[in-house]
Scaffold this motif. Structure first.
Motif, PDB file in Angstrom:
ATOM      1  N   SER A  15       0.807  -1.215   0.000  1.00  0.00           N
ATOM      2  CA  SER A  15       0.000   0.000   0.000  1.00  0.00           C
ATOM      3  C   SER A  15       0.843   1.270   0.000  1.00  0.00           C
ATOM      4  O   SER A  15       0.334   2.355  -0.227  1.00  0.00           O
ATOM      5  N   GLY A  16       2.123   1.115   0.286  1.00  0.00           N
ATOM      6  CA  GLY A  16       2.997   2.270   0.400  1.00  0.00           C
ATOM      7  C   GLY A  16       3.250   2.681   1.841  1.00  0.00           C
ATOM      8  O   GLY A  16       4.140   3.469   2.122  1.00  0.00           O
ATOM      9  N   ARG A  17       2.461   2.136   2.762  1.00  0.00           N
ATOM     10  CA  ARG A  17       2.712   2.448   4.165  1.00  0.00           C
ATOM     11  C   ARG A  17       3.886   1.615   4.673  1.00  0.00           C
ATOM     12  O   ARG A  17       4.306   0.656   4.018  1.00  0.00           O
ATOM     13  N   LEU A  64       9.493  -2.890 -16.012  1.00  0.00           N
ATOM     14  CA  LEU A  64       9.528  -1.605 -15.328  1.00  0.00           C
ATOM     15  C   LEU A  64      10.576  -0.673 -15.921  1.00  0.00           C
ATOM     16  O   LEU A  64      10.416   0.544 -15.886  1.00  0.00           O
ATOM     17  N   ASP A  65      11.634  -1.233 -16.480  1.00  0.00           N
ATOM     18  CA  ASP A  65      12.672  -0.392 -17.075  1.00  0.00           C
ATOM     19  C   ASP A  65      12.161   0.373 -18.292  1.00  0.00           C
ATOM     20  O   ASP A  65      12.569   1.495 -18.557  1.00  0.00           O
ATOM     21  N   SER A  77       3.427  -0.052  -9.550  1.00  0.00           N
ATOM     22  CA  SER A  77       2.728  -1.316  -9.767  1.00  0.00           C
ATOM     23  C   SER A  77       1.922  -1.743  -8.537  1.00  0.00           C
ATOM     24  O   SER A  77       1.001  -2.542  -8.668  1.00  0.00           O
ATOM     25  N   CYS A  78       2.233  -1.182  -7.363  1.00  0.00           N
ATOM     26  CA  CYS A  78       1.422  -1.525  -6.186  1.00  0.00           C
ATOM     27  C   CYS A  78      -0.006  -1.019  -6.341  1.00  0.00           C
ATOM     28  O   CYS A  78      -0.925  -1.546  -5.719  1.00  0.00           O
ATOM     29  N   THR A  83       2.830  -6.627  -5.062  1.00  0.00           N
ATOM     30  CA  THR A  83       3.577  -6.368  -3.836  1.00  0.00           C
ATOM     31  C   THR A  83       5.013  -6.876  -3.935  1.00  0.00           C
ATOM     32  O   THR A  83       5.835  -6.538  -3.104  1.00  0.00           O
ATOM     33  N   SER A  84       5.295  -7.691  -4.934  1.00  0.00           N
ATOM     34  CA  SER A  84       6.646  -8.205  -5.150  1.00  0.00           C
ATOM     35  C   SER A  84       6.911  -8.280  -6.640  1.00  0.00           C
ATOM     36  O   SER A  84       6.015  -8.598  -7.421  1.00  0.00           O
ATOM     37  N   ALA A  85       8.130  -7.973  -7.041  1.00  0.00           N
ATOM     38  CA  ALA A  85       8.484  -8.043  -8.455  1.00  0.00           C
ATOM     39  C   ALA A  85       9.815  -8.754  -8.601  1.00  0.00           C
ATOM     40  O   ALA A  85      10.711  -8.609  -7.774  1.00  0.00           O
ATOM     41  N   VAL A  86       9.913  -9.562  -9.655  1.00  0.00           N
ATOM     42  CA  VAL A  86      11.167 -10.208 -10.007  1.00  0.00           C
ATOM     43  C   VAL A  86      11.814  -9.285 -11.029  1.00  0.00           C
ATOM     44  O   VAL A  86      11.291  -9.077 -12.106  1.00  0.00           O
TER      45      VAL A  86
END
Length: 91
Positions: A15-17, A64-65, A77-78, A83-86
């Motif tokens: 969430s960014g928190r 993402l690049d 992307s959140c 919540t997780s990216a490879v």
């Protein structure tokens, strides 16, 4: 009643928190609870003290690049539940 309760984890919920100490509950393969309060009973309880739990979706094939080329706002992307990216060349 939950199927699985992951207790006392350091939760990074996307969430960014800030990461917080809390619990994640799962029922029928769906995350039903994320929070500081203990939702109660579950068929299976996993003690995750000292571990990080990141409920949400994992993006195994990121671009993402190059995102700046198609998303001028470069939205996080959140915002889409990731919540997780490879990270790497195409994940």
């Amino acid at each position: 009643m939950l199927d699985t309760l992951i207790k006392n984890a350091r939760v990074a919920d996307g969430s960014g928190r800030a990461i917080f100490r809390g619990h994640v509950g799962i029922k029928d393969g769906v995350i039903r609870h994320v929070g500081r309060d203990d939702p109660g009973g579950a068929t299976r309880v996993i003690e995750a003290d000292g571990l990080v739990v990141s409920p949400g979706s994992i993006d195994p094939h990121t671009h993402l690049d190059a995102q700046v080329l198609w998303d001028r706002q470069i939205t996080p992307s959140c915002w889409h539940g990731v919540t997780s990216a490879v990270i790497g060349n195409c994940g």
